[in-house]
Scaffold this active site. Structure first.
Site, PDB file in Angstrom:
ATOM      1  CB  SER A  12       4.410   1.727 -20.500  1.00  0.00           C
ATOM      2  OG  SER A  12       4.606   1.402 -19.148  1.00  0.00           O
ATOM      3  CE  LYS A  37       0.780  -2.740 -15.600  1.00  0.00           C
ATOM      4  NZ  LYS A  37       1.875  -2.067 -16.315  1.00  0.00           N
ATOM      5  NE  ARG A  80       0.698  -0.868 -12.438  1.00  0.00           N
ATOM      6  CZ  ARG A  80      -0.519  -1.409 -12.414  1.00  0.00           C
ATOM      7  NH1 ARG A  80      -0.838  -2.272 -11.451  1.00  0.00           N
ATOM      8  NH2 ARG A  80      -1.405  -1.098 -13.334  1.00  0.00           N
TER       9      ARG A  80
END
Length: 256
Positions: free
Chosen positions: A129, A158, A60
């Site tokens: 997600s 995040k 990521r």
């Protein structure tokens, strides 16, 4: 089709046999953070985590340019292949295809999962997600192989994670899901077992392994693996006891 390393606990592995060589173990799902890796470098920290038992890695990267992402993804792909562990690319389907990663993960504001599935093909992993049952059902209809649900707890790893959904949401979605559920958000060695007990197939972590505060990522990964393994063993034992309790014993036969 790629054969991935299995690290599922022995009791489960010996009782549940799968003929699918592409079986994916979502137990310990590492999400990378280049900044948190610091001077040690992301590839070094990921290698340590893999040696500690991480079963799947998601690259990521929200701030890097495409060239840097490609080069890092290529290095991580080689590393994950060495450990027979799948590499997932967050959001960037083009990078996933360019390095022949094992799959891609998309969020609710990213490329639609159905489009991602069409682009990567049927043999790649697609993760989505989700936070609600509606999003779960849409993800499954679009061809998701697993869903990530969270944040379970509050997290600073995040910035776009949103409000915590709690263990109740993990349980709700896990009971309804036809695909594995991976819990994410604020998960550490102190609460990972509760996520498994709530029905998650695995836990996704960032700062529990990749953090300036974690001096030994290998040890952190190994400790987390042991916790999750024990939780999965307990969950499996509970399930087997429930199944056995439903078995109706045949009445004794009477000789004529």
């Amino acid at each position: 089709m790629t054969r991935f390393r299995r690290r599922t606990p022995t009791a489960i592995r010996s009782s549940v046999q799968s003929a699918d060589s592409s079986y994916v173990d979502y137990s310990i799902y590492l999400v990378t953070d280049t900044k948190a890796a610091g001077d040690r470098g992301l590839v070094y920290v990921v290698r340590e985590a893999l040696e500690g038992g991480v079963s799947i890695v998601q690259y990521r990267e929200k701030d890097a340019d495409s060239l840097r992402m490609y080069e890092t993804a290529l290095a991580l792909k080689s590393l994950c292949d060495e450990f027979e562990v799948p590499l997932i690319i967050n959001d960037r389907v083009d990078i996933a295809l360019a390095v022949d990663a094992h799959g891609v993960h998309v969020g609710q504001s990213d490329m639609p999962a159905a489009v991602a599935r069409r682009l990567v093909g049927k043999h790649k992993i697609v993760g989505v997600s989700c936070k609600t049952l509606e999003q779960l059902h849409k993800a499954e209809a679009d061809g998701a192989d697993y869903v990530g649900v969270g944040p379970v707890y509050g997290t600073s790893s995040k910035s776009d994670a949103g409000a915590a959904v709690g263990l109740e949401r993990i349980e709700l979605i896990s009971q309804a899901a036809k695909v594995p559920v991976v819990a994410i958000g604020g998960i550490s060695s102190t609460n990972a077992a509760r996520c498994i007990a709530s029905g998650a197939a695995g836990v996704a972590v960032i700062s529990a392994i990749i953090s300036p505060d974690i001096a030994f990522p290998l040890r952190a990964a190994a400790d987390l693996c042991a916790i999750v393994d024990n939780a999965q063993e307990a969950q499996f034992s509970d399930t087997m006891r429930s199944v056995r309790s439903l078995v109706i014993e045949p009445p004794p036969s009477h000789a004529s």
